[in-house]
Design a protein around this motif. Structure first.
Motif, PDB file in Angstrom:
ATOM      1  N   GLU A   1      65.752  -2.513 -43.125  1.00  0.00           N
ATOM      2  CA  GLU A   1      65.005  -2.024 -44.279  1.00  0.00           C
ATOM      3  C   GLU A   1      65.863  -1.075 -45.110  1.00  0.00           C
ATOM      4  O   GLU A   1      65.898  -1.158 -46.337  1.00  0.00           O
ATOM      5  CB  GLU A   1      63.734  -1.310 -43.822  1.00  0.00           C
ATOM      6  N   ALA A   2      66.577  -0.174 -44.429  1.00  0.00           N
ATOM      7  CA  ALA A   2      67.449   0.748 -45.137  1.00  0.00           C
ATOM      8  C   ALA A   2      68.575  -0.011 -45.827  1.00  0.00           C
ATOM      9  O   ALA A   2      69.007   0.344 -46.927  1.00  0.00           O
ATOM     10  CB  ALA A   2      68.019   1.785 -44.175  1.00  0.00           C
ATOM     11  N   ASP A   3      69.067  -1.073 -45.191  1.00  0.00           N
ATOM     12  CA  ASP A   3      70.132  -1.864 -45.791  1.00  0.00           C
ATOM     13  C   ASP A   3      69.678  -2.504 -47.093  1.00  0.00           C
ATOM     14  O   ASP A   3      70.396  -2.494 -48.090  1.00  0.00           O
ATOM     15  CB  ASP A   3      70.608  -2.946 -44.814  1.00  0.00           C
ATOM     16  N   VAL A   4      68.470  -3.077 -47.094  1.00  0.00           N
ATOM     17  CA  VAL A   4      67.950  -3.701 -48.307  1.00  0.00           C
ATOM     18  C   VAL A   4      67.818  -2.673 -49.420  1.00  0.00           C
ATOM     19  O   VAL A   4      68.088  -2.955 -50.583  1.00  0.00           O
ATOM     20  CB  VAL A   4      66.590  -4.373 -48.023  1.00  0.00           C
ATOM     21  N   GLN A   5      67.420  -1.462 -49.078  1.00  0.00           N
ATOM     22  CA  GLN A   5      67.245  -0.417 -50.073  1.00  0.00           C
ATOM     23  C   GLN A   5      68.580   0.112 -50.594  1.00  0.00           C
ATOM     24  O   GLN A   5      68.697   0.476 -51.757  1.00  0.00           O
ATOM     25  CB  GLN A   5      66.455   0.757 -49.474  1.00  0.00           C
ATOM     26  N   ARG A   6      69.588   0.187 -49.744  1.00  0.00           N
ATOM     27  CA  ARG A   6      70.808   0.914 -50.091  1.00  0.00           C
ATOM     28  C   ARG A   6      72.037   0.038 -50.359  1.00  0.00           C
ATOM     29  O   ARG A   6      72.956   0.465 -51.034  1.00  0.00           O
ATOM     30  CB  ARG A   6      71.161   1.904 -48.970  1.00  0.00           C
ATOM     31  N   LEU A   7      72.066  -1.156 -49.820  1.00  0.00           N
ATOM     32  CA  LEU A   7      73.232  -2.011 -49.982  1.00  0.00           C
ATOM     33  C   LEU A   7      73.062  -2.988 -51.137  1.00  0.00           C
ATOM     34  O   LEU A   7      71.955  -3.294 -51.548  1.00  0.00           O
ATOM     35  CB  LEU A   7      73.504  -2.802 -48.702  1.00  0.00           C
ATOM     36  N   MET A   8      74.184  -3.462 -51.661  1.00  0.00           N
ATOM     37  CA  MET A   8      74.161  -4.521 -52.672  1.00  0.00           C
ATOM     38  C   MET A   8      75.093  -5.634 -52.225  1.00  0.00           C
ATOM     39  O   MET A   8      76.073  -5.405 -51.512  1.00  0.00           O
ATOM     40  CB  MET A   8      74.617  -3.978 -54.026  1.00  0.00           C
ATOM     41  N   LEU A   9      74.777  -6.832 -52.675  1.00  0.00           N
ATOM     42  CA  LEU A   9      75.658  -7.971 -52.434  1.00  0.00           C
ATOM     43  C   LEU A   9      76.672  -8.079 -53.563  1.00  0.00           C
ATOM     44  O   LEU A   9      76.362  -7.781 -54.714  1.00  0.00           O
ATOM     45  CB  LEU A   9      74.843  -9.257 -52.352  1.00  0.00           C
ATOM     46  N   GLU A  10      77.865  -8.507 -53.232  1.00  0.00           N
ATOM     47  CA  GLU A  10      78.914  -8.744 -54.226  1.00  0.00           C
ATOM     48  C   GLU A  10      79.292 -10.217 -54.221  1.00  0.00           C
ATOM     49  O   GLU A  10      79.552 -10.784 -53.158  1.00  0.00           O
ATOM     50  CB  GLU A  10      80.163  -7.917 -53.908  1.00  0.00           C
TER      51      GLU A  10
END
Length: 333
Positions: free
Chosen positions: A217-226
């Motif tokens: 959940e934190a990853d979806v909120q904080r990370l972006m795909l490149e």
């Protein structure tokens, strides 16, 4: 003598401690009181943090209008030409009572060191001291990484400028439909949809950097795909990259004008449970505003007002308030 002894005996009998049952009952009562009071304390603390966050956006709104008064337009979202790709935030420094930081910036040099196609490297050493300055007005206290992205030495920002709906050329920063984009020179005269119905800035969570303690959940909120190079950030391309590169340093550099640091768009509704996506050049993206305030994000309007926008806002309305002159009629949002 007998009378005195009876009195002493009575006194001795009256001195008694808690029984085990009474002690357990007392502990249970205290536990119940704590369980009742703790959420109220947490809510009070979050209300205080949310107020600080909103006030930060108000200060940015005042700075935007003071800049506009001096220049008859808002600052660009991304400076142009290269290497002067500075952020909106960098141009606002004198209006945020950060004149000393502004004096330390050479706008003829790169804001930070970066490379472009062909292997050309632009050296940001001249602006390193300014770029690593951490500014409280750019930090939302609700974000655990507000003071800095773990592993990054640069000054971060939780507040990002609105590039538009994200519907134009997959969020391209070239001639976008919002207020802040590459080389933009937008004034209030250009905000035909109305400054009260057009978003200037919102908040966003910073990336986890080298911190890997967060869950999915934190990853979806904080990370972006490149996705590679300058490719279009179509939903199909972004979905195909779901197992590829992730960008962990979102918001790490307040001085740099791009999607990875200081810009966002309204392609997705606030706090959507979908990964943000951008290309490697960080000039095309599908993004969302994000915060840890319960159910809302704080939003700055072009008229300087700040409002809390619900995560449940209709996406068509959210995209309508991102554009400056698309002609949508927004009665209430």
């Amino acid at each position: 003598m007998g009378s005195n002894n009876r009195e002493k005996s009575a006194l001795v009998v009256s001195k008694r401690g808690f029984t085990l049952v009474e002690l357990l009952v007392s502990i249970a009562i205290i536990g119940t009181l704590v369980s009742i009071l703790l959420p109220a304390v947490q809510q009070a603390r979050e209300a205080s943090r949310r107020l600080v966050c909103s006030n930060n956006l108000r200060q940015l709104g005042v700075a935007l209008h003071n800049y506009h008064s001096a220049n008859q337009r808002f600052p660009p979202g991304r400076g142009d030409p290269t290497p002067g790709v500075f952020s909106t935030h960098a141009f606002l420094l004198p209006y945020l009572e950060q004149g000393s930081v502004r004096q330390g910036i050479d706008f003829t040099k790169a804001p930070t060191t970066f490379s472009v196609a062909g292997g050309v490297v632009h050296d940001g050493a001249a602006n390193f001291l300014a770029a690593t300055t951490r500014l409280a007005v750019l930090q939302c206290p609700t974000d655990a990484f507000a003071a800095g992205v773990p592993g990054s030495e640069f000054g971060p920002t939780n507040y990002v400028a609105n590039a538009g709906s994200g519907l134009s050329l997959w969020g391209s920063l070239t001639d976008a439909d919002g207020v802040f984009f590459k080389g933009s020179r937008i004034g209030l005269r250009d905000v035909v949809d109305g400054s009260t119905y057009t978003v200037a800035m919102s908040e966003r969570l910073n990336g986890p950097g080298t911190d890997e303690s967060g869950g999915l959940e934190a990853d979806v909120q904080r990370l972006m795909l490149e996705i590679p190079g300058g490719n279009d950030t179509t939903p199909e391309a972004c979905a195909a990259s779901s197992s590829g590169n992730t960008y962990r340093d979102r918001g790490a550099k307040w001085i740099l004008g791009n999607y990875g640091n200081t810009l966002y768009n309204h392609y997705y509704a606030p706090n959507v449970a979908t990964w943000d996506c951008m290309n490697l050049q960080q000039q095309k993206a599908l993004m969302a505003a994000r915060s840890l305030h319960p159910d809302v994000v704080a939003t700055l309007l072009c008229d300087g007002g700040v409002r809390l926008t619900s995560n449940a806002i209709e996406q068509t309305i959210w995209q309508a308030v991102a554009t400056r002159q698309s002609g949508e009629v927004v009665q209430d949002w």
